[in-house]
Design a protein around this motif. Structure first.
Motif, PDB file in Angstrom:
ATOM      1  N   THR A  36       0.999  -1.141  -0.061  1.00  0.00           N
ATOM      2  CA  THR A  36      -0.064   0.037   0.035  1.00  0.00           C
ATOM      3  C   THR A  36       0.645   1.388  -0.039  1.00  0.00           C
ATOM      4  OG1 THR A  36      -1.953   1.047   0.823  1.00  0.00           O
ATOM      5  CG2 THR A  36      -0.501   0.096   2.482  1.00  0.00           C
ATOM      6  N   VAL A  88      -2.889  -2.112  -2.714  1.00  0.00           N
ATOM      7  CA  VAL A  88      -3.892  -1.223  -2.138  1.00  0.00           C
ATOM      8  C   VAL A  88      -3.500   0.134  -2.537  1.00  0.00           C
ATOM      9  CG1 VAL A  88      -5.765  -0.637  -0.655  1.00  0.00           C
ATOM     10  CG2 VAL A  88      -4.993  -2.926  -0.819  1.00  0.00           C
ATOM     11  N   LEU A 161     -12.686  -0.095   0.430  1.00  0.00           N
ATOM     12  CA  LEU A 161     -11.841  -0.804  -0.182  1.00  0.00           C
ATOM     13  C   LEU A 161     -12.881  -0.931  -1.581  1.00  0.00           C
ATOM     14  CD1 LEU A 161      -9.959  -3.387   1.700  1.00  0.00           C
ATOM     15  CD2 LEU A 161      -8.972  -1.133   0.470  1.00  0.00           C
TER      16      LEU A 161
END
Length: 165
Positions: A36, A88, A161
């Motif tokens: 991420t 992510v 998400l």
């Protein structure tokens, strides 16, 4: 007073009251690895309902699957109990909302010196880039097909998400 005294004092408090991982083996208890962004609006464990010790976390600008990220994933898969990998990036990311030239200009203005030589991994299309990064993992010869790999965009305004891959 040192530059880091406030952080060292907080660490002393943490070690005295909250720390409970002494002797922990360091494997990902939930089998999760996460790539991420370094953005401070992201709380990687809490956004996934995990706790310390559950996941291996690799952070960089833009949540890119770099050579270093691939190295971390391979080690995680083979040595640290990882069987699921999430990539992510997030909304309103500086590397996805600025050009390379703009970032260089902003850094140069802040640094007071030329930054035209500095490379930033600018992302022009977040979803397409995420797909390429997912492919880098799934096609890696040391990442077996049994490892589940997903690509998500994290919304920094809602905390949700959105799975893209």
């Amino acid at each position: 007073m040192g530059d880091f005294d406030d952080l060292l004092a907080a660490n002393q408090d943490f070690a005295a009251s909250d720390f409970n991982f002494g002797g922990f083996d360091g494997v990902a208890q939930a089998g999760v690895a996460l790539v991420t962004c370094m953005d401070s609006r992201i709380d990687p464990l809490r956004m996934l309902g995990l706790k310390p010790g559950d996941a291996k976390i690799f952070r960089n600008p833009g949540a890119r699957v770099t050579e270093a990220a691939l190295e971390a994933i391979v080690l995680g898969v083979h040595l640290l109990n990882v069987d699921r990998v999430l990539v992510v990036p997030h909304t309103r990311c500086a590397v996805a909302s600025n050009s390379e030239e703009t970032l260089r200009e902003r850094v140069a203005a802040s640094a007071g010196t030329d930054a035209t030589w500095q490379r930033f991994q600018v992302v022009e299309d977040q979803v397409a880039t995420l797909g390429l990064d997912i492919h880098r993992i799934t096609s890696h010869p040391l990442v077996p097909d049994t490892v589940k790999v997903g690509g998500f965009i994290y919304d920094v305004d809602s905390g949700l998400l959105n799975q893209k891959y």
